[in-house]
Design a protein around this motif. Structure first.
Motif, PDB file in Angstrom:
ATOM      1  N   UNK A  19       0.846  -1.199   0.000  1.00  0.00           N
ATOM      2  CA  UNK A  19       0.000   0.000   0.000  1.00  0.00           C
ATOM      3  C   UNK A  19       0.879   1.246   0.000  1.00  0.00           C
ATOM      4  N   UNK A  20       0.458   2.214  -0.796  1.00  0.00           N
ATOM      5  CA  UNK A  20       1.162   3.490  -0.885  1.00  0.00           C
ATOM      6  C   UNK A  20       0.136   4.612  -0.752  1.00  0.00           C
ATOM      7  N   UNK A  21       0.358   5.518   0.192  1.00  0.00           N
ATOM      8  CA  UNK A  21      -0.491   6.692   0.344  1.00  0.00           C
ATOM      9  C   UNK A  21       0.253   7.876  -0.255  1.00  0.00           C
ATOM     10  N   UNK A  22      -0.408   8.595  -1.174  1.00  0.00           N
ATOM     11  CA  UNK A  22       0.247   9.721  -1.845  1.00  0.00           C
ATOM     12  C   UNK A  22      -0.750  10.860  -2.034  1.00  0.00           C
ATOM     13  N   UNK A  23      -0.225  12.051  -2.144  1.00  0.00           N
ATOM     14  CA  UNK A  23      -1.063  13.223  -2.421  1.00  0.00           C
ATOM     15  C   UNK A  23      -1.787  13.020  -3.746  1.00  0.00           C
ATOM     16  N   UNK A  24      -2.957  13.614  -3.884  1.00  0.00           N
ATOM     17  CA  UNK A  24      -3.764  13.406  -5.094  1.00  0.00           C
ATOM     18  C   UNK A  24      -3.035  13.848  -6.358  1.00  0.00           C
ATOM     19  N   UNK A  25      -2.112  14.788  -6.255  1.00  0.00           N
ATOM     20  CA  UNK A  25      -1.403  15.248  -7.444  1.00  0.00           C
ATOM     21  C   UNK A  25      -0.186  14.383  -7.794  1.00  0.00           C
ATOM     22  N   UNK A  26       0.088  13.349  -6.986  1.00  0.00           N
ATOM     23  CA  UNK A  26       1.194  12.429  -7.261  1.00  0.00           C
ATOM     24  C   UNK A  26       0.754  11.469  -8.359  1.00  0.00           C
ATOM     25  N   UNK A  27       1.592  11.248  -9.340  1.00  0.00           N
ATOM     26  CA  UNK A  27       1.221  10.427 -10.495  1.00  0.00           C
ATOM     27  C   UNK A  27       1.023   8.957 -10.115  1.00  0.00           C
ATOM     28  N   UNK A  28      -0.116   8.404 -10.571  1.00  0.00           N
ATOM     29  CA  UNK A  28      -0.422   6.997 -10.308  1.00  0.00           C
ATOM     30  C   UNK A  28       0.668   6.077 -10.822  1.00  0.00           C
ATOM     31  N   UNK A  29       1.191   6.380 -11.981  1.00  0.00           N
ATOM     32  CA  UNK A  29       2.230   5.544 -12.597  1.00  0.00           C
ATOM     33  C   UNK A  29       3.452   5.447 -11.686  1.00  0.00           C
ATOM     34  N   UNK A  30       3.833   6.544 -11.078  1.00  0.00           N
ATOM     35  CA  UNK A  30       4.991   6.569 -10.181  1.00  0.00           C
ATOM     36  C   UNK A  30       4.689   5.786  -8.905  1.00  0.00           C
ATOM     37  N   UNK A  31       3.490   5.949  -8.372  1.00  0.00           N
ATOM     38  CA  UNK A  31       3.107   5.226  -7.144  1.00  0.00           C
ATOM     39  C   UNK A  31       3.125   3.721  -7.373  1.00  0.00           C
ATOM     40  N   UNK A  32       2.595   3.264  -8.500  1.00  0.00           N
ATOM     41  CA  UNK A  32       2.580   1.821  -8.762  1.00  0.00           C
ATOM     42  C   UNK A  32       3.973   1.290  -9.100  1.00  0.00           C
ATOM     43  N   UNK A  33       4.806   2.107  -9.725  1.00  0.00           N
ATOM     44  CA  UNK A  33       6.201   1.705  -9.963  1.00  0.00           C
ATOM     45  C   UNK A  33       6.929   1.556  -8.626  1.00  0.00           C
ATOM     46  N   UNK A  34       6.642   2.462  -7.691  1.00  0.00           N
ATOM     47  CA  UNK A  34       7.200   2.375  -6.341  1.00  0.00           C
ATOM     48  C   UNK A  34       6.784   1.062  -5.680  1.00  0.00           C
ATOM     49  N   UNK A  35       5.494   0.740  -5.759  1.00  0.00           N
ATOM     50  CA  UNK A  35       4.999  -0.495  -5.142  1.00  0.00           C
ATOM     51  C   UNK A  35       5.624  -1.730  -5.784  1.00  0.00           C
ATOM     52  N   UNK A  36       5.788  -1.722  -7.083  1.00  0.00           N
ATOM     53  CA  UNK A  36       6.425  -2.850  -7.775  1.00  0.00           C
ATOM     54  C   UNK A  36       7.865  -3.037  -7.289  1.00  0.00           C
ATOM     55  N   UNK A  37       8.583  -1.934  -7.147  1.00  0.00           N
ATOM     56  CA  UNK A  37       9.974  -2.007  -6.693  1.00  0.00           C
ATOM     57  C   UNK A  37      10.050  -2.489  -5.244  1.00  0.00           C
ATOM     58  N   UNK A  38       9.159  -2.013  -4.393  1.00  0.00           N
ATOM     59  CA  UNK A  38       9.116  -2.473  -2.996  1.00  0.00           C
ATOM     60  C   UNK A  38       8.827  -3.971  -2.942  1.00  0.00           C
TER      61      UNK A  38
END
Length: 75
Positions: A19-38
């Motif tokens: 799970x990743x919590x991010x500000x609404x203006x944070x790009x979804x693509x970056x958040x999911x790339x972060x989760x994949x790397x984690x």
């Protein structure tokens, strides 16, 4: 999922949820790339047996530095 000013990005892999919590203006693509790397780093560090046998917070100490470094790379 959107709650207030935050998006919660959820990635499921087997019985694990990342799970990743991010500000609404944070790009979804970056958040999911972060989760994949984690997920990649977590599953390479711990075996399936270790993951399934773990109790709450068992892996916090061992993984916290990796997690912190990944957050710095994304921000």
């Amino acid at each position: 999922y959107l709650i207030d000013r935050y998006n919660f990005h959820i990635f499921k892999s087997g019985q694990l949820l990342f799970v990743c919590m991010a500000a609404v203006n944070f790009k979804n693509k970056v958040a999911f790339a972060f989760l994949q790397e984690i997920k990649k780093k977590f599953t390479s560090m711990y075996s399936q047996e270790e993951i399934m046998a773990a109790k709450d917070y068992d892996m916090s100490t061992g993984f916290s530095e990796i997690y912190k470094n990944q957050i710095v790379m994304v921000s």
